[in-house]
Enzyme design. Sequence first.
Site, mmCIF file in Angstrom:
data_model
loop_
_atom_site.group_PDB
_atom_site.id
_atom_site.type_symbol
_atom_site.label_atom_id
_atom_site.label_comp_id
_atom_site.label_asym_id
_atom_site.label_seq_id
_atom_site.Cartn_x
_atom_site.Cartn_y
_atom_site.Cartn_z
ATOM 1 N N GLY A 34 5.571 8.534 1.245
ATOM 2 C CA GLY A 34 6.544 8.324 2.322
ATOM 3 C C GLY A 34 7.501 7.194 1.947
ATOM 4 N N HIS A 35 6.935 6.087 1.446
ATOM 5 C CA HIS A 35 7.792 4.969 1.004
ATOM 6 C C HIS A 35 8.710 5.424 -0.132
ATOM 7 C CE1 HIS A 35 4.293 2.429 2.543
ATOM 8 N NE2 HIS A 35 5.322 1.996 3.237
ATOM 9 N N GLN A 73 3.327 -10.062 13.029
ATOM 10 C CA GLN A 73 3.393 -8.810 13.793
ATOM 11 C C GLN A 73 2.014 -8.222 14.081
ATOM 12 O OE1 GLN A 73 5.743 -6.794 10.548
ATOM 13 N NE2 GLN A 73 4.611 -4.990 11.199
ATOM 14 N N ALA A 84 0.871 -1.185 0.000
ATOM 15 C CA ALA A 84 0.000 0.000 0.000
ATOM 16 C C ALA A 84 0.909 1.237 0.000
ATOM 17 C CB ALA A 84 -0.978 -0.001 1.180
ATOM 18 N N GLN A 135 9.666 1.251 16.553
ATOM 19 C CA GLN A 135 10.162 0.180 15.671
ATOM 20 C C GLN A 135 11.605 0.484 15.225
ATOM 21 O OE1 GLN A 135 7.917 -1.841 12.332
ATOM 22 N NE2 GLN A 135 8.915 -0.287 11.122
ATOM 23 N N ARG A 163 -2.344 2.753 6.245
ATOM 24 C CA ARG A 163 -3.690 2.607 6.812
ATOM 25 C C ARG A 163 -4.611 3.775 6.449
ATOM 26 N NH1 ARG A 163 -3.602 -1.294 11.178
ATOM 27 N NH2 ARG A 163 -1.477 -1.945 11.569
ATOM 28 N N ASP A 211 7.135 5.177 12.751
ATOM 29 C CA ASP A 211 7.224 4.036 13.674
ATOM 30 C C ASP A 211 8.536 4.184 14.444
ATOM 31 O OD1 ASP A 211 4.890 2.232 12.761
ATOM 32 O OD2 ASP A 211 5.868 2.811 10.912
ATOM 33 N N SER A 263 0.576 7.057 5.966
ATOM 34 C CA SER A 263 0.524 5.678 6.460
ATOM 35 C C SER A 263 -0.310 4.859 5.494
ATOM 36 C CB SER A 263 -0.148 5.664 7.845
ATOM 37 O OG SER A 263 -0.588 4.367 8.158
ATOM 38 N N HIS A 286 3.010 4.605 -0.518
ATOM 39 C CA HIS A 286 2.649 6.021 -0.634
ATOM 40 C C HIS A 286 3.930 6.837 -0.764
ATOM 41 C CE1 HIS A 286 3.847 6.110 3.540
ATOM 42 N NE2 HIS A 286 2.954 5.179 3.835
HETATM 43 O O1 PAF Z 1 6.969 -0.727 9.108
HETATM 44 C C1 PAF Z 1 6.536 -1.672 8.438
HETATM 45 O O2 PAF Z 1 5.922 -1.504 7.387
HETATM 46 C C2 PAF Z 1 6.759 -3.087 8.932
HETATM 47 O O3 PAF Z 1 6.692 -3.156 10.303
HETATM 48 C C3 PAF Z 1 8.059 -3.729 8.399
HETATM 49 C C4 PAF Z 1 9.296 -2.997 8.923
HETATM 50 C C5 PAF Z 1 8.067 -3.721 6.887
HETATM 51 C C6 PAF Z 1 8.165 -5.185 8.872
HETATM 52 O O4 PAF Z 1 7.092 -5.946 8.412
#
Ligand code: PAF
Length: 280
Positions: A35-36, A60, A31, A153, A187, A150, A185, A33
Amino acid sequence: MKVFYKKELLQEHLAEITIRASIGFIPTMGALHKGHLSLIEKANNENDISVVSIFVNPTQFDKKEDLRSYPRTIEEDLALLQTIKCDVVFVPSVSEIYDDNINALHFDFDGLEFEMEGKHRKGHFDGVGTIVKRFFEIVKPLKAYFGEKDFQQLQIIKKLVEKYRIPVQIIGCEIYREPDGLAMSSRNVRLTKAQRKEAPFIYKTLMKAKEKLKKDSIQTVIEWVEGEFKKNAVLQLEYFEIAHSKTLKPVRRKSKKASYRGFIAAFAGDIRLIDNIALN
Ligand code: PAF
């Protein structure tokens, strides 16, 4: 752009190139966006080739329903990646990664895993640690890129490579925001029109909290944020915490020496949104 579905084929391909090239790795759950794309752009600038993974990692997710409803837009994702420089995309199936043992390993992240997200999403960071470690073993990148949205994370992955002596440099990248301030995000695509309109409230509240913290105490600011969310009919606050940037432990008293951030998790219906900002 080359797309791989099998880890052996991906590894063969990468082994051929890595004799001469450095790999920048951007793990994602799809998904995609802007940001990616900004992470991929950064990876392109700092490495010879970029590898993006798209994999909705089942271990996860603490809630089956959240895993089921997580957006999956693989056709659009691949089309979007075609529009930028992206050398390799890895799109494994669940069995390709986990065989028939869809379970997370257990990690000790020196307590980082028990704060904030860890309290509210049981086992989440074991799942993240499992998949990120697995991907690092398969892709063998020199650098890997993670967004600061995140933030917890990101700190946990830094701890993962330190504890397991994984030779990957972890690069944290600033949060990419919509013009109205909402943190990008995957989401967000699930938000209704009304929820989307209200969602920037999260960032606005963080900004105001930062301003208030200049004169008020930590406790006063926490109570103020909680009060603001109580008045909001669309967003339900799960937590607001002011925590140390490195240890992620709650800050009790203001200090000029410490560096801390404000963290929010809130629900719009069943959609969980998180955001954070540096407070000092
Ligand atoms: O941030 C995310 O999209 C996920 O937690 C990741 C780092 C790809 C691990 O599944």
